[in-house]
Scaffold this active site. Sequence first.
Site, PDB file in Angstrom:
ATOM      1  N   HIS A   1       0.816  -1.217   0.000  1.00  0.00           N
ATOM      2  CA  HIS A   1       0.000   0.000   0.000  1.00  0.00           C
ATOM      3  C   HIS A   1       0.851   1.270   0.000  1.00  0.00           C
ATOM      4  O   HIS A   1       0.596   2.194  -0.748  1.00  0.00           O
ATOM      5  CB  HIS A   1      -0.939  -0.007   1.214  1.00  0.00           C
ATOM      6  CG  HIS A   1      -1.962   1.076   1.181  1.00  0.00           C
ATOM      7  ND1 HIS A   1      -1.665   2.371   1.542  1.00  0.00           N
ATOM      8  CD2 HIS A   1      -3.268   1.054   0.830  1.00  0.00           C
ATOM      9  CE1 HIS A   1      -2.761   3.110   1.418  1.00  0.00           C
ATOM     10  NE2 HIS A   1      -3.750   2.319   0.988  1.00  0.00           N
ATOM     11  N   ARG A   2       1.840   1.383   0.843  1.00  0.00           N
ATOM     12  CA  ARG A   2       2.806   2.479   0.950  1.00  0.00           C
ATOM     13  C   ARG A   2       2.250   3.793   1.470  1.00  0.00           C
ATOM     14  O   ARG A   2       2.964   4.789   1.532  1.00  0.00           O
ATOM     15  CB  ARG A   2       3.530   2.726  -0.379  1.00  0.00           C
ATOM     16  CG  ARG A   2       4.396   1.577  -0.774  1.00  0.00           C
ATOM     17  CD  ARG A   2       5.185   1.743  -2.043  1.00  0.00           C
ATOM     18  NE  ARG A   2       5.069   2.997  -2.731  1.00  0.00           N
ATOM     19  CZ  ARG A   2       6.101   3.731  -3.130  1.00  0.00           C
ATOM     20  NH1 ARG A   2       7.317   3.315  -2.906  1.00  0.00           N
ATOM     21  NH2 ARG A   2       5.926   4.848  -3.769  1.00  0.00           N
ATOM     22  N   ASP A   3       0.983   3.878   1.863  1.00  0.00           N
ATOM     23  CA  ASP A   3       0.450   5.131   2.407  1.00  0.00           C
ATOM     24  C   ASP A   3      -0.649   4.836   3.426  1.00  0.00           C
ATOM     25  O   ASP A   3      -1.692   5.472   3.428  1.00  0.00           O
ATOM     26  CB  ASP A   3      -0.079   6.012   1.273  1.00  0.00           C
ATOM     27  CG  ASP A   3      -0.339   7.450   1.710  1.00  0.00           C
ATOM     28  OD1 ASP A   3       0.262   7.898   2.709  1.00  0.00           O
ATOM     29  OD2 ASP A   3      -1.162   8.127   1.061  1.00  0.00           O
ATOM     30  N   ILE A   4      -0.389   3.865   4.300  1.00  0.00           N
ATOM     31  CA  ILE A   4      -1.411   3.508   5.272  1.00  0.00           C
ATOM     32  C   ILE A   4      -1.406   4.546   6.393  1.00  0.00           C
ATOM     33  O   ILE A   4      -0.357   4.895   6.927  1.00  0.00           O
ATOM     34  CB  ILE A   4      -1.222   2.060   5.798  1.00  0.00           C
ATOM     35  CG1 ILE A   4      -2.536   1.486   6.299  1.00  0.00           C
ATOM     36  CG2 ILE A   4      -0.179   1.970   6.866  1.00  0.00           C
ATOM     37  CD1 ILE A   4      -3.516   1.192   5.244  1.00  0.00           C
TER      38      ILE A   4
ATOM     39  N   ASN B   1      -6.823   6.900   5.401  1.00  0.00           N
ATOM     40  CA  ASN B   1      -6.951   5.924   4.312  1.00  0.00           C
ATOM     41  C   ASN B   1      -7.580   4.620   4.789  1.00  0.00           C
ATOM     42  O   ASN B   1      -7.500   3.605   4.105  1.00  0.00           O
ATOM     43  CB  ASN B   1      -5.590   5.644   3.673  1.00  0.00           C
ATOM     44  CG  ASN B   1      -5.116   6.825   2.849  1.00  0.00           C
ATOM     45  OD1 ASN B   1      -5.898   7.687   2.484  1.00  0.00           O
ATOM     46  ND2 ASN B   1      -3.834   6.877   2.578  1.00  0.00           N
TER      47      ASN B   1
END
Length: 86
Positions: free
Chosen positions: A45-48, A52
């Site tokens: 995911h890289r943007d938890i 989000n």
Amino acid sequence: MSSDTIEGPKEFQLKLDWWTRHKICVGIARGLAYLHEESRLKIVHRDIKATNVLLDRDLNPKISDFGLAKLDEEDKTHISTKIAGT
């Protein structure tokens, strides 16, 4: 459920006991484990972050906003995890 439910003005806030918070955290962890290990496409995911993660009526978490996500390629030994989001 809107973000006001947890972080907004007091009259809109939902009071979450520790059991409910634990259930939400475990649900997020299960979702990430599914994306990393069980899904046909392995996704990082890289943007938890809190904004989000959406909650349904029963406070079940749903991971959202895959704009910065990367597909994990089986032949690579690691994926770049440099800061990518906000």
